[in-house]
Design a protein around this motif. Structure first.
Motif, PDB file in Angstrom:
ATOM      1  N   LEU A   1      12.950  11.338   4.836  1.00 16.74           N
ATOM      2  CA  LEU A   1      13.720  10.779   3.720  1.00 16.74           C
ATOM      3  C   LEU A   1      13.225  11.277   2.358  1.00 16.74           C
ATOM      4  CD1 LEU A   1      14.589   7.159   4.818  1.00 16.74           C
ATOM      5  CD2 LEU A   1      15.893   9.258   5.068  1.00 16.74           C
ATOM      6  N   ASN A   2      12.077  11.984   2.350  1.00 17.92           N
ATOM      7  CA  ASN A   2      11.608  12.578   1.093  1.00 17.92           C
ATOM      8  C   ASN A   2      12.353  13.880   0.804  1.00 17.92           C
ATOM      9  OD1 ASN A   2       9.811  10.563   0.977  1.00 17.92           O
ATOM     10  ND2 ASN A   2       8.014  11.767   1.582  1.00 17.92           N
ATOM     11  N   PHE A   3      13.109  14.350   1.797  1.00 19.56           N
ATOM     12  CA  PHE A   3      13.791  15.638   1.670  1.00 19.56           C
ATOM     13  C   PHE A   3      15.271  15.413   1.384  1.00 19.56           C
ATOM     14  CE2 PHE A   3      15.496  19.694   3.011  1.00 19.56           C
ATOM     15  CZ  PHE A   3      14.509  20.589   2.644  1.00 19.56           C
TER      16      PHE A   3
ATOM     17  N   PRO B   1      19.048  26.835   5.244  1.00 24.03           N
ATOM     18  CA  PRO B   1      18.024  27.883   5.397  1.00 24.03           C
ATOM     19  C   PRO B   1      16.707  27.296   5.903  1.00 24.03           C
ATOM     20  CG  PRO B   1      18.372  27.344   3.078  1.00 24.03           C
ATOM     21  CD  PRO B   1      19.335  26.500   3.850  1.00 24.03           C
ATOM     22  N   TYR B   2      15.864  28.151   6.469  1.00 26.55           N
ATOM     23  CA  TYR B   2      14.541  27.699   6.913  1.00 26.55           C
ATOM     24  C   TYR B   2      13.771  27.161   5.709  1.00 26.55           C
ATOM     25  CZ  TYR B   2       9.690  27.770   8.237  1.00 26.55           C
ATOM     26  OH  TYR B   2       8.397  27.402   8.440  1.00 26.55           O
ATOM     27  N   SER B   3      13.093  26.036   5.903  1.00 22.23           N
ATOM     28  CA  SER B   3      12.319  25.474   4.807  1.00 22.23           C
ATOM     29  C   SER B   3      11.003  24.916   5.346  1.00 22.23           C
ATOM     30  CB  SER B   3      13.133  24.351   4.138  1.00 22.23           C
ATOM     31  OG  SER B   3      12.273  23.460   3.479  1.00 22.23           O
ATOM     32  N   ARG B   4       9.933  25.431   4.827  1.00 20.88           N
ATOM     33  CA  ARG B   4       8.617  24.933   5.258  1.00 20.88           C
ATOM     34  C   ARG B   4       8.440  23.458   4.875  1.00 20.88           C
ATOM     35  NH1 ARG B   4       3.479  27.041   6.696  1.00 20.88           N
ATOM     36  NH2 ARG B   4       1.951  25.433   6.246  1.00 20.88           N
ATOM     37  N   LYS B   5       9.003  23.105   3.697  1.00 20.45           N
ATOM     38  CA  LYS B   5       8.910  21.722   3.223  1.00 20.45           C
ATOM     39  C   LYS B   5       9.595  20.777   4.203  1.00 20.45           C
ATOM     40  CE  LYS B   5       8.607  21.716  -1.763  1.00 20.45           C
ATOM     41  NZ  LYS B   5       9.393  21.726  -2.965  1.00 20.45           N
TER      42      LYS B   5
END
Ligand code: SF4
Ligand code: SF4
Length: 273
Positions: free
Chosen positions: A269-271, A254-258
């Protein structure tokens, strides 16, 4: 060792993002992974991983034709043979090689009955390596600016990555391709075990998915679909095309602003995928 391609006919659908997040997921599952950036005209995985390209570890060369005038009988066979239309020959004149169109296939010097064409080695690209973290390596291919035919560079980068994988006992090598279905994408797909085709739920996404799935079918590479920004459009068309090629949408993102923020800061790599 598994060879998996991350591709997708359309540009800007998030191939590199998916490739990086998938590589990181595999590393967290205790796999040794190489991510090989095969988008040699514009590699950007290193930027998204917050890495710098230092000195090239290897250079890539190709052989281009050079005319030996004193041997040439102007017979025209080389120009007739070249399938890339890279040889121009006016009646009664010497052949002229158009480097921008030449794929360095070597056909012209093989067919010349008088040995009037000599192969001339030239640098066409460079290969870089980065150790992103434990068990995660990045191999980056970069073509020389202005090079028209980059498929042979991809072939060499791929060869290097596979040798590197063997030496380091890697479990999975991921090949992140350029957009499109042209020669460099074909080179990346050849002899791989699986292709993940990344797309988005838009009419252009559907159109290009059809092209890339068709290419995978022709090259006999099994393909699955990853639908990025899955909640921002109508996914029925994507599902229909996947069904046409007897495959399925393996994952919806899904779309994710994060995720967009992590991408723009080079901190993917934080995601977590
Ligand atoms: S095939 Fe050889 S001899 Fe004939 S035109 Fe080409 S270079 Fe010259
Ligand atoms: S090397 Fe191949 S593509 Fe290049 S000019 Fe010769 S035949 Fe044409």
């Amino acid at each position: 060792m598994k060879k998996i391609v991350i591709t997708g006919g359309k540009g800007g659908v998030g191939k590199s993002t998916v490739a990086i997040l998938f590589a990181d997921k595999l590393v967290r599952e205790n796999k040794k992974v190489i991510l090989c950036d095969c988008d040699v005209e514009c590699p950007n995985d290193y930027l998204l991983l917050g890495q710098k390209l230092a000195k090239p570890i290897e250079k890539v060369f190709a052989e281009f034709p050079k005319l030996i005038k004193k041997k040439c009988k102007k017979c025209g066979l080389c120009a007739k043979t070249c399938r890339s239309n890279a040889i121009f020959q006016a009646p009664g004149k010497y052949p002229v090689f158009i480097k921008d169109l030449c794929s360095a296939c070597g056909a012209c010097w093989i067919v010349c009955p008088y040995g009037a064409i000599g192969p001339q080695k030239e640098e066409t690209g460079q290969i870089f390596t980065n150790r992103v973290k434990n068990n995660f390596w990045l191999v980056t291919g970069m073509a020389k600016p202005g090079l028209e035919e980059t498929g042979p560079v991809v072939t060499e980068v791929k060869k290097f990555a596979l040798k590197f994988a063997e030496k380091n006992k890697v479990n999975v090598t991921l090949f992140d391709t350029a957009p499109g279905i042209h020669c460099p994408v074909v080179s990346a797909l050849l002899n791989c075990d699986l292709a993940y085709c990344v797309t988005e739920p838009t009419p252009m996404g559907a159109y290009d998915l059809n092209l890339i799935l068709d290419l995978c079918q022709k090259l006999k590479v099994p393909a699955k679909v990853i639908l990025n920004q899955a909640d921002l459009g109508d996914k029925r068309k994507i599902e229909k095309i996947a069904k046409k090629f007897k495959t399925k949408v393996e994952k919806e993102i899904p779309y994710s602003r994060k995720l967009v923020e992590a991408y723009s800061k080079g901190k993917l790599l934080n995601f977590r995928l």
